[in-house]
Design an enzyme around this catalytic site. Sequence first.
Site, PDB file in Angstrom:
ATOM      1  N   GLY A   1     -25.810-121.921  34.460  1.00 19.32           N
ATOM      2  CA  GLY A   1     -26.799-121.931  35.533  1.00 19.32           C
ATOM      3  C   GLY A   1     -26.716-120.678  36.383  1.00 19.32           C
ATOM      4  O   GLY A   1     -26.521-119.574  35.868  1.00 19.32           O
TER       5      GLY A   1
ATOM      6  N   GLU B   1     -24.578 -99.109  14.722  1.00 22.85           N
ATOM      7  CA  GLU B   1     -24.228 -98.986  13.301  1.00 22.85           C
ATOM      8  C   GLU B   1     -25.434 -99.254  12.404  1.00 22.85           C
ATOM      9  O   GLU B   1     -25.329 -99.854  11.343  1.00 22.85           O
ATOM     10  CB  GLU B   1     -23.091 -99.948  12.964  1.00 22.85           C
ATOM     11  CG  GLU B   1     -22.071 -99.381  11.991  1.00 22.85           C
ATOM     12  CD  GLU B   1     -21.088 -98.425  12.652  1.00 22.85           C
ATOM     13  OE1 GLU B   1     -20.149 -97.965  11.985  1.00 22.85           O
ATOM     14  OE2 GLU B   1     -21.251 -98.119  13.845  1.00 22.85           O
TER      15      GLU B   1
ATOM     16  N   PRO C   1     -30.292 -86.859  19.124  1.00 16.38           N
ATOM     17  CA  PRO C   1     -31.371 -87.161  20.063  1.00 16.38           C
ATOM     18  C   PRO C   1     -32.720 -87.189  19.339  1.00 16.38           C
ATOM     19  O   PRO C   1     -33.087 -86.245  18.649  1.00 16.38           O
ATOM     20  CB  PRO C   1     -31.301 -85.989  21.062  1.00 16.38           C
ATOM     21  CG  PRO C   1     -29.889 -85.500  20.976  1.00 16.38           C
ATOM     22  CD  PRO C   1     -29.480 -85.694  19.544  1.00 16.38           C
TER      23      PRO C   1
ATOM     24  N   GLY D   1     -32.285 -91.333  15.932  1.00 13.53           N
ATOM     25  CA  GLY D   1     -31.981 -92.730  15.711  1.00 13.53           C
ATOM     26  C   GLY D   1     -31.349 -92.970  14.355  1.00 13.53           C
ATOM     27  O   GLY D   1     -30.433 -92.270  13.937  1.00 13.53           O
TER      28      GLY D   1
ATOM     29  N   ILE E   1     -26.095-122.383  30.332  1.00 16.59           N
ATOM     30  CA  ILE E   1     -25.196-123.508  30.598  1.00 16.59           C
ATOM     31  C   ILE E   1     -24.501-123.346  31.942  1.00 16.59           C
ATOM     32  O   ILE E   1     -24.293-124.316  32.677  1.00 16.59           O
ATOM     33  CB  ILE E   1     -24.177-123.653  29.451  1.00 16.59           C
ATOM     34  CG1 ILE E   1     -24.892-124.159  28.188  1.00 16.59           C
ATOM     35  CG2 ILE E   1     -23.033-124.590  29.831  1.00 16.59           C
ATOM     36  CD1 ILE E   1     -24.057-124.086  26.924  1.00 16.59           C
TER      37      ILE E   1
END
Length: 392
Positions: free
Chosen positions: A346, A370, A130, A133, A344
């Site tokens: 929509g 990762e 926590p 990162g 594509i």
Amino acid sequence: MPTASSRLSAEDEEIIRLVASFVDEKVRPVARDLEHTNTYPEDLIEQMKAMGVYGLTIPEPYGEFGVSTSCYARVTEELSRGWMSLAGAFGGHSVVSKLLLRFGTEEQRRKYLPRMATGELRATMALTEPGGGSDLQAMRTVARPIDGGAGGWLVNGSKIWISNARRSDLAALLCKTDPSARPAHRGISILLIEKGPGYTISRDLPKLGYKGIESCELHFDDYRAPADAVLGGVTGKGFAQMMAGLEIGRIQVASRALGVARAAFDDALRYAQERETFGKPIWQHQSIGNYLADMATKILAARQLILHAAEVYDSGARADMEAGMAKLFASEMAMEVTLNAVRIHGGYGYATEFDVERYFRDAPLMIVGEGTNEIQRNVIVRQLVQRTNPLR
């Protein structure tokens, strides 16, 4: 779409075909419902175990075969084409198996790898903390020696975003065994730990995508690890070991991204041939046709980068730049391709009854997982500077 098969053996090709058939016949018919209900795919996982998927990276004498990294990447791609979560179900497991093969003691290999190869024992990685990162050297999880290490290790700290934590009985825990070491990486080790008192899985984290497979927060409160838990038996090597392990991890994540992009492209191409506007199939409209042409081109480019990284990895050479390039390009490509698949389709692309909205939600994981893509760029540029003829 044609595939690059010249680098694969006949045995590799047969494994890939077997997995592709499994995806078409068993995974795709149920993936949407499992994903929308966030249901753990127990039956599919058991079938993957029976097929040998959990042992793909484990050769004899510990496993039955152990395939090339190119084959492993293609299997990951196929599973992700069906449902990306299935590839995530054995991603960390594969990294841990590679860590054991490369760095583990013979006792550690014999203790864990045969059961990992069958899926009887599942493994995960515990890296991220926590607030930490990608800055792994800043971790706060500490393992303090008991009686100078002869009595084991007393572990305290927390980890977060740990996939498969509830269903894995072995974790490769990255921690500090010498918090005073400078530089910090010299005091970092990997402990091979199993569940026990002081090892708590506190919660499953809610996610945008990557459903069905748990991502958890772990807490260690005076957890006692045995004296022989240190990977390779020597402390202070863990950071370099894990960076090497992440080479295969990043190839795997790149392959996940490729599989998601393929699924999105396949659905978009089919829809563009079926859907008509202004009296003709929408692929004949230049804007839609351009999307499809770019999507197909980038998918094939990503596969070539992944296979190149896999070949470098199998050669025994350092592959962090190649794996980073593959992961960077493939994940960004998947984000673009899945968004264009929504375009594509929509309005239907926004509907949960079509799979493209799932692909679009799954794609961002590969950008941040990762090691974020910002980290990948740092890795790549350092290697470009350090290597002679880096693109030769």
